[in-house]
Design an enzyme around this catalytic site. Structure first.
Site, PDB file in Angstrom:
ATOM      1  N   ARG A  19       0.820  -1.204   0.000  1.00  0.00           N
ATOM      2  CA  ARG A  19       0.000   0.000   0.000  1.00  0.00           C
ATOM      3  C   ARG A  19       0.858   1.259   0.000  1.00  0.00           C
ATOM      4  O   ARG A  19       1.787   1.390   0.791  1.00  0.00           O
ATOM      5  CB  ARG A  19      -0.932  -0.015   1.220  1.00  0.00           C
ATOM      6  CG  ARG A  19      -1.957   1.107   1.229  1.00  0.00           C
ATOM      7  CD  ARG A  19      -3.000   0.885   2.295  1.00  0.00           C
ATOM      8  NE  ARG A  19      -2.399   0.647   3.602  1.00  0.00           N
ATOM      9  CZ  ARG A  19      -3.107   0.474   4.722  1.00  0.00           C
ATOM     10  NH1 ARG A  19      -4.424   0.481   4.669  1.00  0.00           N
ATOM     11  NH2 ARG A  19      -2.509   0.274   5.872  1.00  0.00           N
ATOM     12  N   HIS A  49       3.439 -10.353   3.209  1.00  0.00           N
ATOM     13  CA  HIS A  49       3.590  -9.365   4.268  1.00  0.00           C
ATOM     14  C   HIS A  49       4.682  -9.758   5.257  1.00  0.00           C
ATOM     15  O   HIS A  49       5.043  -8.974   6.133  1.00  0.00           O
ATOM     16  CB  HIS A  49       2.248  -9.206   4.998  1.00  0.00           C
ATOM     17  CG  HIS A  49       2.146  -7.974   5.832  1.00  0.00           C
ATOM     18  ND1 HIS A  49       2.079  -8.007   7.211  1.00  0.00           N
ATOM     19  CD2 HIS A  49       2.105  -6.661   5.497  1.00  0.00           C
ATOM     20  CE1 HIS A  49       1.987  -6.775   7.680  1.00  0.00           C
ATOM     21  NE2 HIS A  49       2.004  -5.939   6.665  1.00  0.00           N
ATOM     22  N   TYR A  82       8.480   4.034  12.969  1.00  0.00           N
ATOM     23  CA  TYR A  82       7.755   2.923  13.571  1.00  0.00           C
ATOM     24  C   TYR A  82       8.571   2.295  14.700  1.00  0.00           C
ATOM     25  O   TYR A  82       9.801   2.359  14.703  1.00  0.00           O
ATOM     26  CB  TYR A  82       7.487   1.817  12.538  1.00  0.00           C
ATOM     27  CG  TYR A  82       6.505   2.144  11.454  1.00  0.00           C
ATOM     28  CD1 TYR A  82       6.036   3.435  11.237  1.00  0.00           C
ATOM     29  CD2 TYR A  82       6.043   1.145  10.597  1.00  0.00           C
ATOM     30  CE1 TYR A  82       5.134   3.718  10.227  1.00  0.00           C
ATOM     31  CE2 TYR A  82       5.139   1.418   9.575  1.00  0.00           C
ATOM     32  CZ  TYR A  82       4.695   2.718   9.395  1.00  0.00           C
ATOM     33  OH  TYR A  82       3.823   2.987   8.389  1.00  0.00           O
ATOM     34  N   ARG A 178      -3.173  -0.954  19.051  1.00  0.00           N
ATOM     35  CA  ARG A 178      -3.094   0.466  18.702  1.00  0.00           C
ATOM     36  C   ARG A 178      -4.318   0.932  17.928  1.00  0.00           C
ATOM     37  O   ARG A 178      -4.827   2.028  18.149  1.00  0.00           O
ATOM     38  CB  ARG A 178      -1.828   0.736  17.866  1.00  0.00           C
ATOM     39  CG  ARG A 178      -1.738   2.176  17.345  1.00  0.00           C
ATOM     40  CD  ARG A 178      -0.474   2.391  16.564  1.00  0.00           C
ATOM     41  NE  ARG A 178      -0.324   1.466  15.471  1.00  0.00           N
ATOM     42  CZ  ARG A 178      -0.889   1.600  14.269  1.00  0.00           C
ATOM     43  NH1 ARG A 178      -1.670   2.629  14.022  1.00  0.00           N
ATOM     44  NH2 ARG A 178      -0.690   0.709  13.307  1.00  0.00           N
ATOM     45  N   HIS A 206       4.145  -0.533  16.156  1.00  0.00           N
ATOM     46  CA  HIS A 206       3.957  -1.414  15.017  1.00  0.00           C
ATOM     47  C   HIS A 206       4.348  -2.861  15.296  1.00  0.00           C
ATOM     48  O   HIS A 206       4.011  -3.753  14.532  1.00  0.00           O
ATOM     49  CB  HIS A 206       4.784  -0.876  13.835  1.00  0.00           C
ATOM     50  CG  HIS A 206       4.432  -1.455  12.512  1.00  0.00           C
ATOM     51  ND1 HIS A 206       5.239  -2.348  11.858  1.00  0.00           N
ATOM     52  CD2 HIS A 206       3.349  -1.271  11.710  1.00  0.00           C
ATOM     53  CE1 HIS A 206       4.684  -2.681  10.696  1.00  0.00           C
ATOM     54  NE2 HIS A 206       3.533  -2.060  10.593  1.00  0.00           N
TER      55      HIS A 206
END
Length: 329
Positions: A19, A49, A82, A178, A206
């Site tokens: 993305r 991922h 992150y 989160r 993250h």
């Protein structure tokens, strides 16, 4: 590309559907191919991922494998924004699993159950449910049981249902989520033993960390996957155990404990779906987890301020976990 120029054989599995980064990844893939790298785009229908790197070397006539596994992207921009965690290891079982996973991604073989790594969409969902059920059964038998899970989002229905059952059995559960959380904590008879907190601070939280008490033999997993249908069923994801006792203790005492003790940036999810910021009790010291992480990384001008025996050089930063299920009004 530098490795290829130095005579190494390189394969890169590139996710083109990342993305906001599709154009960059397409451009990188072209440059990699032009440099002589074998570029692979993964399995049809599954977004990749997982964050994993494997280096295979001939050393003293033997083959040795080095593996890096992470919770976040290999991206120099987001790495500055992150909070993520990575593991570098040369343990043979991890190397063998990484090799088998890359063979799967490059079309060399079909999926085979891995020894140390857990991979979605193949068995991650199943093995998470197994661990939650193990804590549930332990609680029913009077054996210490606890779950702490840190992630971006919690959405998957079966996992949420398993957490509700665990709570009803007496398992103390602390969730650090989160973003989106479809579980409602603190509902009498359903989720009394569950707390949910969200921390939004200077850096984007993250990392995914999953702690299971396992009858006083703590098991800690790190992962690239949130507990969402897309991560568990429609993506290639990896979860991996932290088996070294010193590293596991650092994750528990320096990361999880500090996060659960945060009373400055943490917001607590209420049974009605609202989030509330805790009020400090009179005399209570403010705790801000990310400030403590920064201190850990900068006190010795080192990312890993540990002594040769693997223990923290700064005992004051070693933290005990807060009482199970601690919830602030």
């Amino acid at each position: 590309m530098n490795a290829v120029n130095n005579g190494k054989q390189v394969t890169a599995v590139v996710e083109l559907r990342a993305r906001f980064d599709e154009a960059n990844n397409i451009q990188w893939a072209r440059q990699l191919e032009e440099a002589g790298i074998h570029v692979v785009y993964g399995l049809v229908g599954y977004k990749i991922h997982a964050k994993i790197a494997l280096v295979v070397r001939a050393e003293a006539g033997l083959i040795r494998r080095y593996v890096h596994l992470a919770t976040g992207n290999y991206n120099p921009s987001t790495a500055r924004l992150y909070t993520d965690i990575g593991l570098l290891t040369c343990r043979p079982d991890f190397g063998e699993d990484a090799t088998n996973l890359f063979n799967l991604l490059t079309g060399v073989c079909q999926f085979q159950r891995l020894k140390k790594l857990i991979a979605a969409p193949f068995d991650l969902h199943e093995r998470l449910l197994e661990r939650i059920d193990r804590e549930t059964q332990n609680a029913r038998q009077g054996i210490p049981a606890r779950i702490i899970a840190k992630m971006n989002s919690l959405v998957e229905r079966q996992v949420i249902g398993a957490l509700y059952h665990a709570s009803q059995a007496g398992v103390k559960i602390d969730l650090i989520v989160r973003g989106i959380c479809c579980l409602r904590p603190g509902i009498k008879g359903v989720s009394d033993n569950i707390t949910v907190r969200s921390i939004v601070d200077r850096y984007l939280e993250h990392s995914r960390i999953f702690y299971f008490e396992n009858g006083c033999r703590p098991e800690v997993l790190l992962s690239s996957a949130d507990w969402m249908p897309r991560n568990l069923f429609r993506r290639i994801e990896v979860a991996f155990p932290i088996e070294d006792g010193n590293l596991r203790e650092r994750l528990i005492s320096e990361i999880l404990a500090a996060t659960l003790a945060d009373n400055t940036k943490a917001r607590f999810l209420q049974p009605d779906g609202e989030y509330r910021t805790p009020r400090l009790e009179k005399g209570e010291k403010p705790r801000r987890s990310q400030s403590e992480f920064i201190s850990l990384a900068t006190l010795d001008h080192s990312i890993c301020p540990v002594s040769p025996n693997g223990r923290s050089k700064y005992p004051a930063m070693k933290l005990a976990l807060p009482p199970p299920g601690a919830r602030r009004k």
